[in-house]
Design a protein around this motif. Structure first.
Motif, mmCIF file in Angstrom:
data_model
loop_
_atom_site.group_PDB
_atom_site.id
_atom_site.type_symbol
_atom_site.label_atom_id
_atom_site.label_comp_id
_atom_site.label_asym_id
_atom_site.label_seq_id
_atom_site.Cartn_x
_atom_site.Cartn_y
_atom_site.Cartn_z
ATOM 1 N N THR A 92 43.972 32.496 47.040
ATOM 2 C CA THR A 92 44.369 33.756 47.665
ATOM 3 C C THR A 92 44.254 34.959 46.723
ATOM 4 O OG1 THR A 92 45.835 32.636 49.231
ATOM 5 C CG2 THR A 92 46.218 34.979 48.849
ATOM 6 N N PRO A 93 44.716 34.866 45.471
ATOM 7 C CA PRO A 93 44.550 36.019 44.560
ATOM 8 C C PRO A 93 43.078 36.389 44.352
ATOM 9 C CG PRO A 93 46.150 34.475 43.679
ATOM 10 C CD PRO A 93 45.495 33.787 44.830
ATOM 11 N N LEU A 94 42.207 35.386 44.341
ATOM 12 C CA LEU A 94 40.786 35.661 44.178
ATOM 13 C C LEU A 94 40.233 36.412 45.388
ATOM 14 C CD1 LEU A 94 39.586 32.238 42.700
ATOM 15 C CD2 LEU A 94 39.635 34.435 41.509
ATOM 16 N N VAL A 95 40.677 36.013 46.573
ATOM 17 C CA VAL A 95 40.234 36.698 47.789
ATOM 18 C C VAL A 95 40.700 38.146 47.791
ATOM 19 C CG1 VAL A 95 40.491 36.800 50.297
ATOM 20 C CG2 VAL A 95 40.088 34.606 49.179
ATOM 21 N N ARG A 96 41.941 38.365 47.394
ATOM 22 C CA ARG A 96 42.464 39.729 47.344
ATOM 23 C C ARG A 96 41.638 40.585 46.386
ATOM 24 N NH1 ARG A 96 47.713 40.508 49.314
ATOM 25 N NH2 ARG A 96 47.914 42.317 47.944
ATOM 26 N N GLU A 97 41.286 40.021 45.249
ATOM 27 C CA GLU A 97 40.501 40.760 44.264
ATOM 28 C C GLU A 97 39.104 41.062 44.788
ATOM 29 O OE1 GLU A 97 39.853 42.884 40.896
ATOM 30 O OE2 GLU A 97 41.735 42.010 41.607
ATOM 31 N N ILE A 98 38.507 40.096 45.478
ATOM 32 C CA ILE A 98 37.177 40.301 46.048
ATOM 33 C C ILE A 98 37.195 41.434 47.068
ATOM 34 C CG2 ILE A 98 35.399 39.278 47.527
ATOM 35 C CD1 ILE A 98 36.085 36.571 46.189
ATOM 36 N N ILE A 99 38.202 41.442 47.922
ATOM 37 C CA ILE A 99 38.302 42.490 48.946
ATOM 38 C C ILE A 99 38.424 43.861 48.284
ATOM 39 C CG2 ILE A 99 39.725 43.415 50.815
ATOM 40 C CD1 ILE A 99 40.457 40.537 51.531
ATOM 41 N N LYS A 100 39.198 43.945 47.227
ATOM 42 C CA LYS A 100 39.347 45.216 46.514
ATOM 43 C C LYS A 100 38.009 45.689 45.938
ATOM 44 C CE LYS A 100 44.186 44.767 45.046
ATOM 45 N NZ LYS A 100 45.097 44.673 43.876
ATOM 46 N N GLU A 101 37.303 44.772 45.298
ATOM 47 C CA GLU A 101 36.028 45.151 44.685
ATOM 48 C C GLU A 101 35.003 45.537 45.747
ATOM 49 O OE1 GLU A 101 35.735 45.631 41.614
ATOM 50 O OE2 GLU A 101 37.610 44.712 40.978
ATOM 51 N N GLN A 102 35.029 44.835 46.871
ATOM 52 C CA GLN A 102 34.115 45.164 47.956
ATOM 53 C C GLN A 102 34.403 46.559 48.513
ATOM 54 O OE1 GLN A 102 31.440 43.481 49.224
ATOM 55 N NE2 GLN A 102 31.691 42.120 47.471
ATOM 56 N N GLN A 103 35.691 46.912 48.626
ATOM 57 C CA GLN A 103 36.060 48.235 49.107
ATOM 58 C C GLN A 103 35.573 49.316 48.136
ATOM 59 O OE1 GLN A 103 37.087 49.183 51.874
ATOM 60 N NE2 GLN A 103 37.679 51.296 51.545
ATOM 61 N N LYS A 104 35.626 49.027 46.857
ATOM 62 C CA LYS A 104 35.121 49.976 45.867
ATOM 63 C C LYS A 104 33.627 50.215 46.058
ATOM 64 C CE LYS A 104 38.439 48.855 42.183
ATOM 65 N NZ LYS A 104 38.594 48.296 40.819
ATOM 66 N N ILE A 105 32.900 49.138 46.309
ATOM 67 C CA ILE A 105 31.455 49.252 46.506
ATOM 68 C C ILE A 105 31.154 50.197 47.667
ATOM 69 C CG2 ILE A 105 29.390 47.988 47.228
ATOM 70 C CD1 ILE A 105 30.485 45.575 45.654
ATOM 71 N N VAL A 106 31.903 50.041 48.758
ATOM 72 C CA VAL A 106 31.698 50.899 49.932
ATOM 73 C C VAL A 106 31.995 52.360 49.590
ATOM 74 C CG1 VAL A 106 32.521 51.437 52.258
ATOM 75 C CG2 VAL A 106 32.167 49.057 51.581
ATOM 76 N N VAL A 107 33.091 52.611 48.892
ATOM 77 C CA VAL A 107 33.492 53.980 48.548
ATOM 78 C C VAL A 107 32.465 54.636 47.626
ATOM 79 C CG1 VAL A 107 35.210 55.387 47.336
ATOM 80 C CG2 VAL A 107 35.949 53.570 48.879
ATOM 81 N N TYR A 108 32.005 53.921 46.609
ATOM 82 C CA TYR A 108 31.042 54.499 45.671
ATOM 83 C C TYR A 108 29.703 54.763 46.351
ATOM 84 C CZ TYR A 108 34.393 53.249 42.045
ATOM 85 O OH TYR A 108 35.536 53.155 41.279
ATOM 86 N N ALA A 109 29.299 53.882 47.256
ATOM 87 C CA ALA A 109 28.045 54.095 47.983
ATOM 88 C C ALA A 109 28.143 55.339 48.859
ATOM 89 C CB ALA A 109 27.713 52.867 48.824
#
Length: 216
Positions: A92-109
């Protein structure tokens, strides 16, 4: 009479001289008109190009967001299975971290259209990895009875594969996010994701809470 002829000759001479003096001016005015017309055409062409580029970027950004939502769905499905195979605490902590990083990718794009193709290519890869992992988990659950009969060491190998894949996705997501962040920071001098932290944290919590509801 002589005076009248003299004035007429003077007037014609003046008109002739004026016309000769203004020939270059006329040419300049004509040239300026051509230049201005050319600028207007260039401006219209550039506007058309900009409109086409904006439309393309919008389409690509929509694709990035679509794949991001697909990833959310995949990880939600995974989270339902994690408890069934007793790896929820680690996964679960890994999934939470992945979701955060994915959201960053969307924002930076979104902050820099030039980064959209990079984000899209990476999202395609992440979706492929997530799909493979979901299929693996589904297969594992299908034979969970047999898995429970296995030795603890053998079960650990199966479950460790899941965690390793999640760690790999998390590592790659973080790497892409940091690369895009560095590019945006270099151009803007600020981190656009700082404005999304609270909103993003709420998003992650909502996703994880929804998963808990589905498990009930």
């Amino acid at each position: 009479m002589k005076r009248l002829l003299f004035l007429s000759a003077f007037f014609l001479s003046a008109v002739s001289s004026y016309a000769q003096l203004n020939v270059p001016l006329m040419h300049q005015l004509i040239e300026n008109s051509k230049t201005e017309h050319g600028k207007q055409i260039d401006a219209k062409n550039q506007q058309a190009k900009n409109t086409a580029v904006e439309a393309t970027n919008k389409t690509l950004m929509t694709s990035v967001k679509d794949r991001y939502r697909t990833l959310q769905e995949r990880f939600a499905k995974m989270s339902i299975v994690f408890d069934a195979v007793n790896i929820g605490i680690s996964a679960t902590p890994l999934v939470r971290e992945i979701i955060k990083e994915q959201q960053k990718i969307v924002v930076y794009a979104q902050s820099d259209p030039l980064l959209i193709p990079i984000a899209l290519d990476s999202e395609v890869i992440f979706v492929q990895k997530a799909n493979s992992l979901v299929n693996y988990l589904i297969g594992l659950c299908a034979v969970i009875g047999d898995v429970n009969q296995m030795k603890v060491s053998d079960r650990r190998i199966l479950f460790e594969h899941i965690l390793n894949e999640l760690r790999n996705i998390s590592y790659l997501s973080g790497g892409v996010a940091r690369t895009l962040q560095a590019s945006v920071m270099k151009k803007r001098g600020t981190d656009p994701f700082s404005d999304y932290i609270n909103r993003e944290e709420t998003l992650v919590n909502d996703i994880m809470n929804n998963v808990k509801i589905l498990k009930q």
